[in-house]
Design an enzyme around this catalytic site. Structure first.
Site, PDB file in Angstrom:
ATOM      1  N   GLU A  34      38.692  45.174  43.863  1.00 49.86           N
ATOM      2  CA  GLU A  34      38.934  44.056  45.100  1.00 49.86           C
ATOM      3  C   GLU A  34      40.061  44.416  45.973  1.00 49.86           C
ATOM      4  O   GLU A  34      41.098  44.914  45.537  1.00 49.86           O
ATOM      5  CB  GLU A  34      39.116  42.744  44.373  1.00 49.86           C
ATOM      6  CG  GLU A  34      38.018  42.226  43.825  1.00 49.86           C
ATOM      7  CD  GLU A  34      38.045  40.707  43.471  1.00 49.86           C
ATOM      8  OE1 GLU A  34      38.818  39.861  44.090  1.00 49.86           O
ATOM      9  OE2 GLU A  34      37.483  40.212  42.439  1.00 49.86           O
ATOM     10  N   HIS A  92      35.003  36.071  45.013  1.00 52.77           N
ATOM     11  CA  HIS A  92      35.950  35.562  44.183  1.00 52.77           C
ATOM     12  C   HIS A  92      36.266  33.968  44.508  1.00 52.77           C
ATOM     13  O   HIS A  92      37.607  33.806  44.658  1.00 52.77           O
ATOM     14  CB  HIS A  92      37.259  36.472  44.239  1.00 52.77           C
ATOM     15  CG  HIS A  92      38.076  36.367  43.014  1.00 52.77           C
ATOM     16  ND1 HIS A  92      38.757  37.589  42.567  1.00 52.77           N
ATOM     17  CD2 HIS A  92      38.105  35.161  42.042  1.00 52.77           C
ATOM     18  CE1 HIS A  92      39.434  37.023  41.452  1.00 52.77           C
ATOM     19  NE2 HIS A  92      39.124  35.854  40.991  1.00 52.77           N
ATOM     20  N   ARG A 101      36.376  39.139  35.413  1.00 49.50           N
ATOM     21  CA  ARG A 101      37.285  40.175  35.825  1.00 49.50           C
ATOM     22  C   ARG A 101      36.458  41.229  36.240  1.00 49.50           C
ATOM     23  O   ARG A 101      35.492  41.869  35.654  1.00 49.50           O
ATOM     24  CB  ARG A 101      38.126  40.628  35.035  1.00 49.50           C
ATOM     25  CG  ARG A 101      39.284  39.631  34.676  1.00 49.50           C
ATOM     26  CD  ARG A 101      40.113  39.362  35.971  1.00 49.50           C
ATOM     27  NE  ARG A 101      41.549  38.223  35.716  1.00 49.50           N
ATOM     28  CZ  ARG A 101      41.157  37.049  36.048  1.00 49.50           C
ATOM     29  NH1 ARG A 101      40.148  36.385  36.424  1.00 49.50           N
ATOM     30  NH2 ARG A 101      42.186  36.145  35.873  1.00 49.50           N
TER      31      ARG A 101
END
Length: 386
Positions: free
Chosen positions: A302, A320, A273
């Site tokens: 993000e 990602h 994360r």
């Protein structure tokens, strides 16, 4: 309220209305829903991230369940709207659900699904790929070649770090962290140091037995060590991969102070994360230590990167994609769909969400159960004993 630009509809006469906020890989998930009398509506609006208003328009006046994405803000507004529309189920197409207010879902009686058990090896492979790419400066070298700058071999051209015999550090030795460790140990014969609140017994046994195998074959055996504190991993490891959960205790786990503990030529990898790392502090550390390298799949805010990160040659950055293998993404879509279907049909919840292989076998029909509902206990949902 503006309606989405485009909707793709499957089985228009279906009894139950299920909305997917994004097209998802594969078609099995669609078939599983339509075979059970679901009308499936897939939003094909050309927006990467849908707003709350967009999703409200998708839910409309009647909706039995929604399959959503981790980029969406699922809180009181959306869960109350879903409930008013007659909905009882929402599932993230993701194992994480930091974007979901589970308390709001509980308040509105909406089951929240996720997709664990299908991302482990794929995510670990991406973390291993980032480790190798950063250590051997592969992205830098690729850009150098494409720019037409290579005019002959040189002794110092893109010299990187050897992994064999070095120490890999793992912070968070759960399923993904342990899978990553095994890849690095068996693939590159690295020694292991790890930090976790719980002892990784299986991982320790694997390293011990693999070390004995190497010794029997006349090679240097690998070793393992469970660190008493995270700082020991940071100071001793040559490659460090982060695999913790994200909560208040792990927010900015890697910051200016912890970065200063690491070796000057260490490699840091994060496929967990983004907010686990203080990204601004990382940028400054990378600037000050050009031989320190990082591989990032996730980012603090993000889809944005902190200023300066994109320009740094000692940073490998990807968007990602840890779960982005065909098998995994199609499996995630299947599990998310079955989570929603199970709640609509009144099926019980699968007893072990990390053992979901039976749901992914395309040669047979899946069990009548929701693979993984994170708030099943709070809602009093029964468990499957299959």
């Amino acid at each position: 309220m503006a309606k989405p630009i485009s909707i793709e509809v499957w089985n228009p006469s279906g009894k139950y209305r299920v909305v997917s906020t994004k097209p998802m890989p594969g078609t099995r998930w669609i078939r599983l829903l339509t075979d059970q009398d679901c009308r499936v509506e897939i939003c094909t609006e050309k927006k990467t991230i849908l707003s709350v208003e967009d999703i409200l328009a998708l839910i409309g006046d009647k909706c039995d369940g929604v399959i959503g994405q981790l980029t969406e803000d699922w809180g009181e507004v959306l869960f109350s709207a879903l409930r008013r529309a007659g909905g009882t189920a929402f599932s993230n197409m993701a194992v994480g659900y930091n974007n979901v207010d589970v308390n709001a879902a509980n308040k509105n009686g909406v089951a929240v699904g996720n997709t664990p058990g299908v991302l482990t090896e794929t995510t670990a492979e991406l973390a291993a790929s980032l480790s190798l790419a950063a250590a051997r400066r592969i992205v830098e070298a690729d850009q150098f070649m494409r720019a037409g700058l290579y005019d002959g071999w040189l002794p110092h051209l893109f010299v990187g770090n050897l992994l064999k015999g070095q120490t890999v550090g793992v912070i968070g030795a759960g399923r993904i962290g342990s899978a990553y460790a095994r890849m690095m140990i068996e693939g590159f014969k690295m020694n292991l140091i790890y930090y976790d609140l719980y002892q990784a017994t299986r991982l320790e046994k694997f390293v011990t037995e693999y070390g004995q195998f190497l010794k029997t074959n006349g090679e240097q055996p690998v070793t393992w060590k469970r660190a008493a504190k995270m700082e020991d991993v940071l100071s001793e490891a040559d490659v460090i991969s982060l695999h913790p959960v994200l909560d208040k205790t792990t927010f900015h786990l890697i910051n200016k102070e912890s970065l200063s503990i690491m070796k000057k030529e260490a490699v840091l990898v994060n496929a967990s994360r983004g907010p686990v790392i203080d990204e601004a502090a990382l940028v400054e550390h990378l600037k000050a230590n050009p031989m320190f390298r990082v591989g990032l799949d996730v980012f603090e805010e993000e889809p944005f990167m902190k200023p300066g990160l994109a320009e740094l040659k000692n940073a490998v950055v990807v968007p990602h994609i840890a779960s982005a293998s065909k098998w995994t993404r199609e499996g995630m879509a299947t599990l998310a769909a079955l989570n929603v279907l199970g709640r609509i049909k009144g099926y019980p919840v699968w007893i072990d969400p990390n053992r979901i292989e039976t749901f992914l076998d395309e040669k047979s029909e899946p069990p009548p159960a929701s693979p993984s509902i994170v708030n099943a206990k709070q809602l009093g949902l029964p468990s499957s004993m299959l």
